[in-house]
Design a protein around this motif. Sequence first.
Motif, short mmCIF file in Angstrom:
data_model
loop_
_atom_site.label_atom_id
_atom_site.label_comp_id
_atom_site.label_asym_id
_atom_site.label_seq_id
_atom_site.Cartn_x
_atom_site.Cartn_y
_atom_site.Cartn_z
N ILE A 3 0.84 -1.19 0.00
CA ILE A 3 0.00 0.00 0.00
C ILE A 3 0.88 1.23 0.00
O ILE A 3 1.75 1.40 0.87
CB ILE A 3 -0.93 0.02 1.23
N ASP A 4 0.69 2.08 -0.97
CA ASP A 4 1.44 3.33 -1.08
C ASP A 4 0.98 4.29 0.02
O ASP A 4 -0.21 4.55 0.18
CB ASP A 4 1.21 3.94 -2.46
N VAL A 5 1.96 4.84 0.77
CA VAL A 5 1.63 5.71 1.91
C VAL A 5 0.94 6.99 1.45
O VAL A 5 0.02 7.49 2.11
CB VAL A 5 2.91 6.03 2.72
N VAL A 6 1.37 7.53 0.32
CA VAL A 6 0.75 8.76 -0.18
C VAL A 6 -0.73 8.52 -0.49
O VAL A 6 -1.60 9.33 -0.14
CB VAL A 6 1.48 9.27 -1.44
N ALA A 13 -7.59 11.43 4.28
CA ALA A 13 -8.05 12.81 4.12
C ALA A 13 -9.48 12.86 3.62
O ALA A 13 -10.28 13.69 4.07
CB ALA A 13 -7.12 13.57 3.17
N VAL A 14 -9.85 11.97 2.68
CA VAL A 14 -11.22 11.92 2.18
C VAL A 14 -12.18 11.52 3.31
O VAL A 14 -13.26 12.10 3.47
CB VAL A 14 -11.34 10.94 0.99
N ALA A 15 -11.78 10.54 4.12
CA ALA A 15 -12.62 10.11 5.23
C ALA A 15 -12.80 11.24 6.24
O ALA A 15 -13.89 11.45 6.77
CB ALA A 15 -12.01 8.89 5.92
N ARG A 16 -11.73 11.97 6.51
CA ARG A 16 -11.79 13.05 7.50
C ARG A 16 -12.56 14.27 6.96
O ARG A 16 -13.37 14.87 7.67
CB ARG A 16 -10.38 13.46 7.90
N GLU A 68 -9.63 4.01 8.85
CA GLU A 68 -9.41 4.01 10.30
C GLU A 68 -8.03 3.47 10.64
O GLU A 68 -7.29 4.06 11.44
CB GLU A 68 -10.49 3.17 10.99
N ARG A 69 -7.68 2.32 10.04
CA ARG A 69 -6.36 1.76 10.30
C ARG A 69 -5.27 2.65 9.72
O ARG A 69 -4.18 2.79 10.29
CB ARG A 69 -6.25 0.36 9.68
N GLY A 70 -5.58 3.26 8.57
CA GLY A 70 -4.60 4.14 7.95
C GLY A 70 -4.27 5.35 8.80
O GLY A 70 -3.12 5.78 8.87
N ALA A 71 -5.28 5.91 9.50
CA ALA A 71 -5.04 7.05 10.38
C ALA A 71 -4.07 6.68 11.50
O ALA A 71 -3.19 7.46 11.87
CB ALA A 71 -6.37 7.55 10.96
N GLU A 72 -4.23 5.45 12.02
CA GLU A 72 -3.32 4.98 13.07
C GLU A 72 -1.90 4.81 12.52
O GLU A 72 -0.91 5.22 13.14
CB GLU A 72 -3.82 3.67 13.65
N LEU A 138 -3.00 9.22 21.91
CA LEU A 138 -1.66 8.71 22.24
C LEU A 138 -1.42 7.37 21.55
O LEU A 138 -0.38 7.16 20.92
CB LEU A 138 -1.53 8.57 23.75
N ARG A 139 -2.38 6.47 21.64
CA ARG A 139 -2.22 5.13 21.06
C ARG A 139 -2.13 5.18 19.53
O ARG A 139 -1.46 4.35 18.92
CB ARG A 139 -3.37 4.23 21.48
N SER A 140 -2.83 6.15 18.94
CA SER A 140 -2.83 6.24 17.47
C SER A 140 -1.64 7.02 16.94
O SER A 140 -1.48 7.16 15.73
CB SER A 140 -4.13 6.89 16.98
#
Length: 320
Positions: A3-6, A13-16, A68-72, A138-140
């Motif tokens: 999975i490309d980080v960019v 960003a779309v989710a947020r 959700e996992r990507g934000a973490e 903190l955890r994320s």
Amino acid sequence: MTIDVVRLRVLVAVARAGTVTAAARELHYSQPSVSHHLARLEAETGAKLVQRVGRGLRLTEAGRLLAERGAEILGRLDAASAELSAHVGLRAGRVRLAAFPSALGTFVPAAAARLAKEHPGLDLRLMEAEPPEALRLLRSGEVDVAVVFRYGGAGPEDDGVRLVPLLDDPSLLVTAAGNDRAADLAAYAGAPWIAGCERCRAHLLALCAEAGFEPRVSFTTDDYVAVQAMVAAGLGVAVLPRLALSAHRHPGVLTSELPGPARHVHAATYGEPPDPPATAALVAALLRAQLGAGEGAGDGVGPSLSSSVALQTAVPVPGS
């Protein structure tokens, strides 16, 4: 699967932001570029991440899960980047702190000013958050240190959270000036009470239960300034932590320290020790700054934040 980080950052960003247009604006991308990254991410993962709704897009269940996992993941990557920068010798880098309101109104500004003076190249970010939200941040990886409180003998945090004791913050009975009743809870069993939200009033309910009654809550607010104003106006009585009275003291109230365990204030960090230098420096500043924070209600607020310190607000949360 790679999975490309960019592209992952684009999905988050779309989710947020809620829309491709808003995400493009936030990321300083064009809308076609955002759409392209989403399409490539779907190809990389083999999952349908977005679906068209009218003229817009919305995330599928798989898209929401990955976001959700990507934000973490991105939070931890950003934290790692800041830690590596800090290893330059605290001449550069970033450290982020989440703290509850009365800590931000007392010893945290003094710690921030001390840190800015000792390490002027360090970028300190402050966020307001109650303990559950602060620990989530903190955890994320969205903050490096969380100032939190706990009541009673609760056990240690799990999954990598480490707690450094800062101070014990006793509970105070707050009544209107001129009142001549005894300074104990039982004397106010029939009085109207001012309390926090359903989640925040557990400590008050426990104290009153020990005194043999259930409080009649007539007013609900988590704003300790408003609580004191209502008490001073004779609308009821309240219990507040001493830090709240240190941050702001209304001249029209009386306070009496209640017996029993105080709430314990900690600086929480995450992960295996030792902490990165910037994180350790912030915790050390908090330890030094809090020494006078619990000396007595009404002692005023600590020094103003240095201009090099950025003060941010996270999600709206109850004050305490």
